[in-house]
Design a protein around this motif. Structure first.
Motif, PDB file in Angstrom:
ATOM      1  N   ARG A 298       7.733  -8.437  -2.228  1.00 57.83           N
ATOM      2  CA  ARG A 298       7.797  -8.028  -0.820  1.00 57.83           C
ATOM      3  C   ARG A 298       6.986  -6.766  -0.602  1.00 57.83           C
ATOM      4  O   ARG A 298       7.174  -5.764  -1.299  1.00 57.83           O
ATOM      5  CB  ARG A 298       9.251  -7.744  -0.423  1.00 57.83           C
TER       6      ARG A 298
ATOM      7  N   ILE B  30       6.667  -4.138   2.130  1.00 57.87           N
ATOM      8  CA  ILE B  30       7.372  -3.767   3.352  1.00 57.87           C
ATOM      9  C   ILE B  30       6.602  -2.662   4.069  1.00 57.87           C
ATOM     10  O   ILE B  30       6.292  -1.632   3.479  1.00 57.87           O
ATOM     11  CB  ILE B  30       8.800  -3.283   3.021  1.00 57.87           C
TER      12      ILE B  30
ATOM     13  N   MET C 177       7.646  -0.208  10.262  1.00 57.42           N
ATOM     14  CA  MET C 177       7.082  -0.447  11.595  1.00 57.42           C
ATOM     15  C   MET C 177       8.098  -0.247  12.701  1.00 57.42           C
ATOM     16  O   MET C 177       8.368  -1.128  13.505  1.00 57.42           O
ATOM     17  CB  MET C 177       6.456  -1.838  11.665  1.00 57.42           C
TER      18      MET C 177
ATOM     19  N   VAL D  82       6.290  -7.757   5.075  1.00 57.59           N
ATOM     20  CA  VAL D  82       7.465  -7.687   5.952  1.00 57.59           C
ATOM     21  C   VAL D  82       7.341  -6.512   6.920  1.00 57.59           C
ATOM     22  O   VAL D  82       6.986  -5.409   6.522  1.00 57.59           O
ATOM     23  CB  VAL D  82       8.757  -7.496   5.105  1.00 57.59           C
ATOM     24  N   ARG D  83       7.630  -6.781   8.193  1.00 55.34           N
ATOM     25  CA  ARG D  83       7.732  -5.696   9.183  1.00 55.34           C
ATOM     26  C   ARG D  83       9.157  -5.161   9.150  1.00 55.34           C
ATOM     27  O   ARG D  83      10.083  -5.875   9.500  1.00 55.34           O
ATOM     28  CB  ARG D  83       7.523  -6.245  10.590  1.00 55.34           C
ATOM     29  N   ALA D  84       9.329  -3.907   8.741  1.00 53.82           N
ATOM     30  CA  ALA D  84      10.679  -3.344   8.721  1.00 53.82           C
ATOM     31  C   ALA D  84      10.759  -2.179   9.704  1.00 53.82           C
ATOM     32  O   ALA D  84       9.813  -1.898  10.434  1.00 53.82           O
ATOM     33  CB  ALA D  84      11.046  -2.898   7.316  1.00 53.82           C
TER      34      ALA D  84
ATOM     35  N   GLU E  81       6.229  -0.056   1.162  1.00 54.30           N
ATOM     36  CA  GLU E  81       6.997  -0.145  -0.075  1.00 54.30           C
ATOM     37  C   GLU E  81       6.715  -1.488  -0.742  1.00 54.30           C
ATOM     38  O   GLU E  81       6.731  -2.532  -0.086  1.00 54.30           O
ATOM     39  CB  GLU E  81       8.498   0.013   0.223  1.00 54.30           C
TER      40      GLU E  81
ATOM     41  N   GLY F 242      14.127   0.121   7.249  1.00 54.37           N
ATOM     42  CA  GLY F 242      12.962   0.185   6.368  1.00 54.37           C
ATOM     43  C   GLY F 242      13.119  -0.688   5.139  1.00 54.37           C
ATOM     44  O   GLY F 242      12.274  -0.688   4.261  1.00 54.37           O
TER      45      GLY F 242
ATOM     46  N   ILE G  13      15.051  -4.100   5.446  1.00 52.64           N
ATOM     47  CA  ILE G  13      15.059  -5.494   5.877  1.00 52.64           C
ATOM     48  C   ILE G  13      14.118  -5.705   7.065  1.00 52.64           C
ATOM     49  O   ILE G  13      13.713  -4.749   7.725  1.00 52.64           O
ATOM     50  CB  ILE G  13      16.478  -5.962   6.285  1.00 52.64           C
ATOM     51  N   ASP G  14      13.814  -6.975   7.299  1.00 52.76           N
ATOM     52  CA  ASP G  14      13.080  -7.340   8.490  1.00 52.76           C
ATOM     53  C   ASP G  14      14.102  -7.448   9.629  1.00 52.76           C
ATOM     54  O   ASP G  14      14.949  -8.344   9.611  1.00 52.76           O
ATOM     55  CB  ASP G  14      12.379  -8.694   8.264  1.00 52.76           C
ATOM     56  N   PRO G  15      14.038  -6.514  10.602  1.00 52.57           N
ATOM     57  CA  PRO G  15      15.069  -6.512  11.646  1.00 52.57           C
ATOM     58  C   PRO G  15      15.026  -7.754  12.539  1.00 52.57           C
ATOM     59  O   PRO G  15      15.961  -8.010  13.287  1.00 52.57           O
ATOM     60  CB  PRO G  15      14.747  -5.253  12.455  1.00 52.57           C
TER      61      PRO G  15
ATOM     62  N   ARG H  22      13.641  -5.750  19.768  1.00 51.75           N
ATOM     63  CA  ARG H  22      14.311  -6.164  18.522  1.00 51.75           C
ATOM     64  C   ARG H  22      15.784  -6.490  18.765  1.00 51.75           C
ATOM     65  O   ARG H  22      16.334  -7.375  18.115  1.00 51.75           O
ATOM     66  CB  ARG H  22      14.131  -5.089  17.456  1.00 51.75           C
TER      67      ARG H  22
END
Lengths: 126, 488
Positions: free
Chosen positions: A29, A31, A34, A65-67, A80, B15, B17-19, B137
């Protein structure tokens, strides 16, 4: 999406998702932080650059992944890299060009890009 | 814990997980707390767990969350409501926005738990329209939670149903006050009203209502997953768990930090924040936003909790933390906050509407070099009146930035009033730039930088500033490479 009809169904789904995420064959992943802050600092371009490089190199088993916010506003944009079975690596002050370096060195060859590494400043539960 | 200064509970998924993917939330124990509560606990037990955890409101007041829910539970009614207060408005604060953008499901899950606890079937998220990404979101999270049946009718096959709707605010600071917020949702003017009755008795549409802040809610699922005892082991005697701060200002590592209650300001500023920018001296830290105060260096070792910050003339507030270095003028800071509250006062109470305006004008007078001794007394007296005669928290706390800076930095007020000087060189009316003829080599850099062409002199000869024309912008001071320009 299938509805979850009981607490047991949720527990099973959680087991399955967690096992996928933690399995040795899980995807690597990448990350990208965002939240509004990261995007303002240029994380959108970084995301596009990473996605583009993954496509260009035809990398498999790698996902971007957009986190949300990772908290390191002083070094945005942050990225990350989480490889299964390895300690994750946090990079700061990433731009489109540096993102490509991270892909080519860290993802492809397994060499951490030391100059860009940020120390992870927090502990977390689970 | 590995001995790091930060510990994440409210931010645990931010930061990570993918929300926008509910499955990633579920993989990290998402909706497990709701499942446990709905299938294994009574509403009373749910409230008891929160009371035992010691969780207190993170929006600023610090009221015990379990107790708040209990009050609303005990008031019988056909309808009840849960409101999530996402009207974050303190200057420099971005804790709630970050949680909503990084982990929206934790807030939805907690709202449903609170709904079950008090017997509510409906919840509202009151969020300012200036947070478009958080709204986007949340919309996605709501849609996915409904698709999965984790919100809506008969959740997990139980008799409990819960719906959540979004309500957008126009960004008025006063609407963070719960009675004004409720008015705003009802479509009325965003003005606070007298308490009691508290929202737990007569809230939204006069029905029992619990209003909780975003960060408070984000803690709740973890409390049920890890246990009340686990949570109450973190923190101090009176303040349990962690607090998120938005660290900003003259500090090297600006960022979003989450620390256990009881961490000292010194640890936050110098360890996590890595000290003051450009190697300058620390002067003060501002907490609690426009309602809080400025804390001087002598209190750097105070462990942070609700009570200790109050004791030193500030408050926890929602978590804005602005670090100030030696070049900060404390009178100017007080003026900045008063300008903010003057702007944001809803105008209902005379003391707040007119009193704050007068306070601002006195500060304006002092910073422009026209203040006298009487003004200092007036500031103190009028501050007390505004504090005592305002209805809501905005007015009651608006003079705090003045009171705390007068308490700890009175010398600076005196310098402005009696010596007509601004020690930090920020207040332009009191600052004077001069060229040291001995040091000036006539390189002309300063005259080129001057936007009003008030610096004259021939090449390789000492230059001079026309004080009548000078606007005190400091451009020459920055441009000079020979330290020939002095600021006084």
């Amino acid at each position: 999406m299938k509805k979850i009809k009981s607490f047991d169904e949720l527990k099973k789904l959680r087991e399955k998702q967690a096992a996928e995420l933690n399995s040795p064959d899980a995807e690597t992943r990448i990350i990208v932080g965002m939240a509004t802050c990261g995007i303002a600092a240029g994380a959108g371009d970084v995301f596009d650059s990473i996605a583009g490089e993954i496509m260009k190199l035809g990398l498999e088993n790698v996902t971007v992944v957009r986190a949300g916010c990772m908290g390191a506003c002083h070094s945005e944009p942050t990225v990350e890299v989480v490889k299964p079975g390895e300690e994750s690596v946090l990079y700061g002050n990433v731009d489109s060009a540096r993102a490509k370096v991270i892909i080519n060195n860290h993802i492809v060859r397994g060499d951490v890009v030391k100059d860009l590494v940020l120390e992870k400043a927090y502990d977390t539960i689970s | 814990m590995s001995g790091k200064k930060q510990f994440r509970i409210a931010l645990k998924n931010c930061g990570v997980i993918d929300p926008e993917n509910i499955l990633e939330y579920i993989a990290r124990d998402g909706y497990m707390a709701l499942g446990t509560v709905l299938t294994e606990m009574t509403p009373e037990e749910t409230i008891e767990t929160l009371k035992k955890s010691g969780l207190r409101g993170r929006g600023g007041g610090g009221f015990p969350t379990g107790l708040k829910l209990e009050f609303a539970r005990k008031n019988e009614s056909d309808k009840k409501y849960i409101i999530c207060n996402a009207d974050e408005g303190d200057p420099g604060a971005f804790m709630d926005r970050s949680i909503l953008e990084g982990d929206p499901h934790s807030v939805l899950e907690a709202m449903a738990i609170c709904g079950y606890a008090i017997g509510a079937q409906e919840g509202f998220i009151y969020i300012r329209a200036e947070y478009p990404l958080a709204i986007e979101r949340l919309d996605i999270a709501l849609e996915q939670a409904y698709e999965k049946g984790l919100l809506g009718k008969k959740i997990f096959g139980t008799d409990f149903s819960f719906d959540i709707k979004m309500k957008y605010g126009a960004g008025a600071f006063v609407c963070g006050e719960e009675t004004a917020l409720i008015n705003s949702i009802e479509g009325l003017r965003g003005e606070p009203h007298f308490k009691p009755p508290y929202p737990a008795e007569k809230g939204l549409w006069n029905k029992p209502t619990t209003v909780n802040n975003v960060e408070t809610l984000a803690n709740i699922p973890t409390i049920f997953n890890m246990g009340a005892d686990w949570f109450s082991n973190i923190g101090t005697e009176t303040s349990k768990g962690t607090k998120v701060f938005a660290l900003a200002g003259n500090v090297n590592n600006v960022g979003l930090v989450e620390v256990p209650m009881g961490t000292t300001l010194r640890e936050i500023v110098f360890d996590i924040g890595d000290g003051i920018t450009d190697g300058k001296e620390f002067k003060a830290v501002q907490t609690g936003g426009p309602s809080g105060g400025c804390i001087p260096a002598q209190f750097l070792d105070v462990p942070i909790d609700y009570e200790s910050l109050k004791n030193i003339g500030s408050m926890m507030g929602s978590g804005g933390m602005i670090i100030m270095d030696e070049d900060t003028c404390m009178v100017d800071i007080a003026k900045y906050y008063l300008e903010f509250t003057t702007d944001e006062s809803c105008g209902k109470c005379t003391a707040c509407r007119i009193g704050n305006k007068r306070l601002y004008e006195i500060l304006e007078k002092i910073t422009s070099g026209n203040g006298d001794k009487e003004d200092l007394n007036k500031l103190k007296d009028l501050s007390a009146i505004v504090r005592d005669a305002s209805l809501c928290g905005l007015g009651q706390t608006a003079p705090n930035p003045i009171l705390s800076t007068m308490k700890y930095f009175y010398d600076e007020y005196k310098a402005h009033v009696f010596d007509k000087k601004c020690p930090a060189g920020i207040c332009s009316s009191l600052t004077k730039y001069e060229i040291d003829k001995e040091k000036c080599i006539g390189c002309t850099l300063c005259s080129k930088a001057c936007p009003v062409a008030c610096i004259s002199g021939k090449v390789r000869e000492p230059h001079e500033i026309d004080q009548d024309k000078c606007i005190k912008c400091g451009a020459c001071y920055k441009a000079c490479k020979f330290d020939a320009i002095t600021k006084s």
